[in-house]
Design a protein around this motif. Sequence first.
Motif, PDB file in Angstrom:
ATOM      1  N   VAL A   2      44.871 -27.146 -14.649  1.00  0.00           N
ATOM      2  CA  VAL A   2      44.298 -26.329 -15.719  1.00  0.00           C
ATOM      3  C   VAL A   2      42.777 -26.373 -15.642  1.00  0.00           C
ATOM      4  CG1 VAL A   2      44.066 -26.097 -18.227  1.00  0.00           C
ATOM      5  CG2 VAL A   2      46.306 -26.568 -17.232  1.00  0.00           C
ATOM      6  N   PHE A   3      42.219 -27.554 -15.433  1.00  0.00           N
ATOM      7  CA  PHE A   3      40.775 -27.691 -15.315  1.00  0.00           C
ATOM      8  C   PHE A   3      40.233 -26.834 -14.171  1.00  0.00           C
ATOM      9  CE2 PHE A   3      37.159 -30.323 -13.561  1.00  0.00           C
ATOM     10  CZ  PHE A   3      36.246 -29.945 -14.522  1.00  0.00           C
ATOM     11  N   GLU A   4      40.853 -26.931 -13.010  1.00  0.00           N
ATOM     12  CA  GLU A   4      40.399 -26.145 -11.864  1.00  0.00           C
ATOM     13  C   GLU A   4      40.553 -24.652 -12.121  1.00  0.00           C
ATOM     14  OE1 GLU A   4      42.135 -27.571  -8.229  1.00  0.00           O
ATOM     15  OE2 GLU A   4      41.256 -29.560  -8.484  1.00  0.00           O
ATOM     16  N   ILE A  12      33.202 -20.880 -10.994  1.00  0.00           N
ATOM     17  CA  ILE A  12      32.856 -22.148 -10.345  1.00  0.00           C
ATOM     18  C   ILE A  12      33.953 -22.466  -9.337  1.00  0.00           C
ATOM     19  CG2 ILE A  12      32.478 -24.618 -10.691  1.00  0.00           C
ATOM     20  CD1 ILE A  12      31.587 -23.886 -13.584  1.00  0.00           C
ATOM     21  N   ASP A  13      33.554 -22.715  -8.096  1.00  0.00           N
ATOM     22  CA  ASP A  13      34.507 -23.044  -7.048  1.00  0.00           C
ATOM     23  C   ASP A  13      34.682 -24.564  -7.013  1.00  0.00           C
ATOM     24  OD1 ASP A  13      35.903 -23.626  -4.721  1.00  0.00           O
ATOM     25  OD2 ASP A  13      34.818 -22.150  -3.514  1.00  0.00           O
ATOM     26  N   PRO A  14      35.861 -25.059  -7.387  1.00  0.00           N
ATOM     27  CA  PRO A  14      36.076 -26.511  -7.399  1.00  0.00           C
ATOM     28  C   PRO A  14      35.951 -27.170  -6.026  1.00  0.00           C
ATOM     29  CG  PRO A  14      37.886 -25.378  -8.513  1.00  0.00           C
ATOM     30  CD  PRO A  14      37.037 -24.337  -7.869  1.00  0.00           C
ATOM     31  N   GLU A  15      36.083 -26.387  -4.975  1.00  0.00           N
ATOM     32  CA  GLU A  15      35.993 -26.938  -3.624  1.00  0.00           C
ATOM     33  C   GLU A  15      34.546 -27.086  -3.151  1.00  0.00           C
ATOM     34  OE1 GLU A  15      38.651 -27.943  -1.746  1.00  0.00           O
ATOM     35  OE2 GLU A  15      39.901 -27.496  -3.496  1.00  0.00           O
ATOM     36  N   SER A  16      33.685 -26.138  -3.542  1.00  0.00           N
ATOM     37  CA  SER A  16      32.326 -26.156  -2.989  1.00  0.00           C
ATOM     38  C   SER A  16      31.218 -26.398  -4.018  1.00  0.00           C
ATOM     39  CB  SER A  16      32.043 -24.835  -2.259  1.00  0.00           C
ATOM     40  OG  SER A  16      32.094 -23.753  -3.169  1.00  0.00           O
ATOM     41  N   ASP A  17      31.492 -26.157  -5.289  1.00  0.00           N
ATOM     42  CA  ASP A  17      30.430 -26.262  -6.292  1.00  0.00           C
ATOM     43  C   ASP A  17      30.338 -27.631  -6.961  1.00  0.00           C
ATOM     44  OD1 ASP A  17      29.814 -23.632  -5.773  1.00  0.00           O
ATOM     45  OD2 ASP A  17      30.924 -22.842  -7.484  1.00  0.00           O
ATOM     46  N   LEU A  18      31.349 -28.454  -6.797  1.00  0.00           N
ATOM     47  CA  LEU A  18      31.336 -29.779  -7.405  1.00  0.00           C
ATOM     48  C   LEU A  18      32.335 -30.667  -6.688  1.00  0.00           C
ATOM     49  CD1 LEU A  18      33.508 -29.973 -10.522  1.00  0.00           C
ATOM     50  CD2 LEU A  18      33.057 -27.750  -9.550  1.00  0.00           C
ATOM     51  N   GLU A  19      32.287 -31.949  -7.013  1.00  0.00           N
ATOM     52  CA  GLU A  19      33.223 -32.903  -6.432  1.00  0.00           C
ATOM     53  C   GLU A  19      34.119 -33.432  -7.542  1.00  0.00           C
ATOM     54  OE1 GLU A  19      33.139 -37.360  -4.502  1.00  0.00           O
ATOM     55  OE2 GLU A  19      31.423 -36.046  -4.137  1.00  0.00           O
ATOM     56  N   ILE A  20      35.415 -33.276  -7.373  1.00  0.00           N
ATOM     57  CA  ILE A  20      36.379 -33.782  -8.341  1.00  0.00           C
ATOM     58  C   ILE A  20      37.056 -35.005  -7.734  1.00  0.00           C
ATOM     59  CG2 ILE A  20      38.473 -33.300  -9.663  1.00  0.00           C
ATOM     60  CD1 ILE A  20      37.693 -30.334  -9.633  1.00  0.00           C
ATOM     61  N   ASN A  21      36.902 -36.138  -8.386  1.00  0.00           N
ATOM     62  CA  ASN A  21      37.508 -37.382  -7.927  1.00  0.00           C
ATOM     63  C   ASN A  21      38.880 -37.511  -8.581  1.00  0.00           C
ATOM     64  OD1 ASN A  21      38.313 -39.974  -7.344  1.00  0.00           O
ATOM     65  ND2 ASN A  21      36.346 -40.913  -7.834  1.00  0.00           N
ATOM     66  N   GLN A  22      39.932 -37.389  -7.788  1.00  0.00           N
ATOM     67  CA  GLN A  22      41.287 -37.477  -8.324  1.00  0.00           C
ATOM     68  C   GLN A  22      42.007 -38.743  -7.876  1.00  0.00           C
ATOM     69  OE1 GLN A  22      43.594 -33.840  -8.228  1.00  0.00           O
ATOM     70  NE2 GLN A  22      41.742 -32.633  -7.993  1.00  0.00           N
ATOM     71  N   ASN A  23      41.250 -39.724  -7.389  1.00  0.00           N
ATOM     72  CA  ASN A  23      41.896 -40.946  -6.923  1.00  0.00           C
ATOM     73  C   ASN A  23      41.784 -42.100  -7.914  1.00  0.00           C
ATOM     74  OD1 ASN A  23      39.281 -41.819  -6.633  1.00  0.00           O
ATOM     75  ND2 ASN A  23      39.356 -42.057  -4.413  1.00  0.00           N
ATOM     76  N   ILE A  24      41.390 -41.807  -9.148  1.00  0.00           N
ATOM     77  CA  ILE A  24      41.326 -42.829 -10.190  1.00  0.00           C
ATOM     78  C   ILE A  24      42.628 -42.768 -10.973  1.00  0.00           C
ATOM     79  CG2 ILE A  24      40.100 -43.627 -12.252  1.00  0.00           C
ATOM     80  CD1 ILE A  24      37.589 -42.212 -11.139  1.00  0.00           C
ATOM     81  N   ASP A  25      43.232 -43.915 -11.200  1.00  0.00           N
ATOM     82  CA  ASP A  25      44.460 -43.990 -11.982  1.00  0.00           C
ATOM     83  C   ASP A  25      44.253 -43.299 -13.322  1.00  0.00           C
ATOM     84  OD1 ASP A  25      47.155 -45.206 -12.635  1.00  0.00           O
ATOM     85  OD2 ASP A  25      45.902 -46.100 -14.213  1.00  0.00           O
ATOM     86  N   PHE A  26      45.242 -42.495 -13.720  1.00  0.00           N
ATOM     87  CA  PHE A  26      45.128 -41.692 -14.942  1.00  0.00           C
ATOM     88  C   PHE A  26      44.683 -42.516 -16.151  1.00  0.00           C
ATOM     89  CE2 PHE A  26      47.110 -39.946 -18.789  1.00  0.00           C
ATOM     90  CZ  PHE A  26      46.463 -38.723 -18.830  1.00  0.00           C
ATOM     91  N   GLY A  27      45.234 -43.697 -16.306  1.00  0.00           N
ATOM     92  CA  GLY A  27      44.889 -44.537 -17.450  1.00  0.00           C
ATOM     93  C   GLY A  27      43.529 -45.201 -17.357  1.00  0.00           C
ATOM     94  N   SER A  28      42.849 -45.033 -16.240  1.00  0.00           N
ATOM     95  CA  SER A  28      41.557 -45.702 -16.034  1.00  0.00           C
ATOM     96  C   SER A  28      40.376 -44.737 -15.984  1.00  0.00           C
ATOM     97  CB  SER A  28      41.598 -46.493 -14.724  1.00  0.00           C
ATOM     98  OG  SER A  28      42.633 -47.438 -14.747  1.00  0.00           O
TER      99      SER A  28
END
Length: 188
Positions: A2-4, A12-28
């Motif tokens: 939904v965010f993307e 805003i292109d999520p691939e080239s305009d910013l860096e999304i870190n998705q490797n953090i545990d959801f609860g953290s």
Amino acid sequence: MVFEYILKENGIDPESDLEINQNIDFGSTAAAFSEGQGDFTVEFEPGATTLESEGKGYVVASLGEDSGYVPYTAFSAKKSYIEENPDVIQGVTNALQKGMDYVQSHTPEEIAAAIEPQFPETDLETITTIVTRYYEQDTWKDNLIFEESSFDLLQDILESAGELSKRAPYKELVTTEFAEKANNTTAK
């Protein structure tokens, strides 16, 4: 996803305009953000309100408000079960509609007090803040009818994320008869 989708809808292109870190545990994610990882975080409640109350962040936007009515919760049953147990389906749907009616006819403070026992780890003030935010954002529909426009929006989001290769037919997958009946028969 939904965010993307919202980012893309706003140029805003999520691939080239910013860096999304998705490797953090959801609860953290809230803890990682408050420790300096990232400029923004996407949080569910009570994480967002906790960050605000601790002075570690601010809620700047609502994905729910910016996306439209995305069906985050839907109930599924086999066609055979629905056909064999329509009274059970109607009873559950009626009960859920009564909850929707309650939300529509009560203040955020009353709603927060009613649901407080469900959230023993969260104080009443925080629950009230969250409910008020949801209330002001018009988060809760007044009925349970899964409209075709919401179904299409969900499929748009899934397609945009590359997770849907073929669109599903609304009329073959969704029945609104129970929600429509509940909406017409519960006290308004």
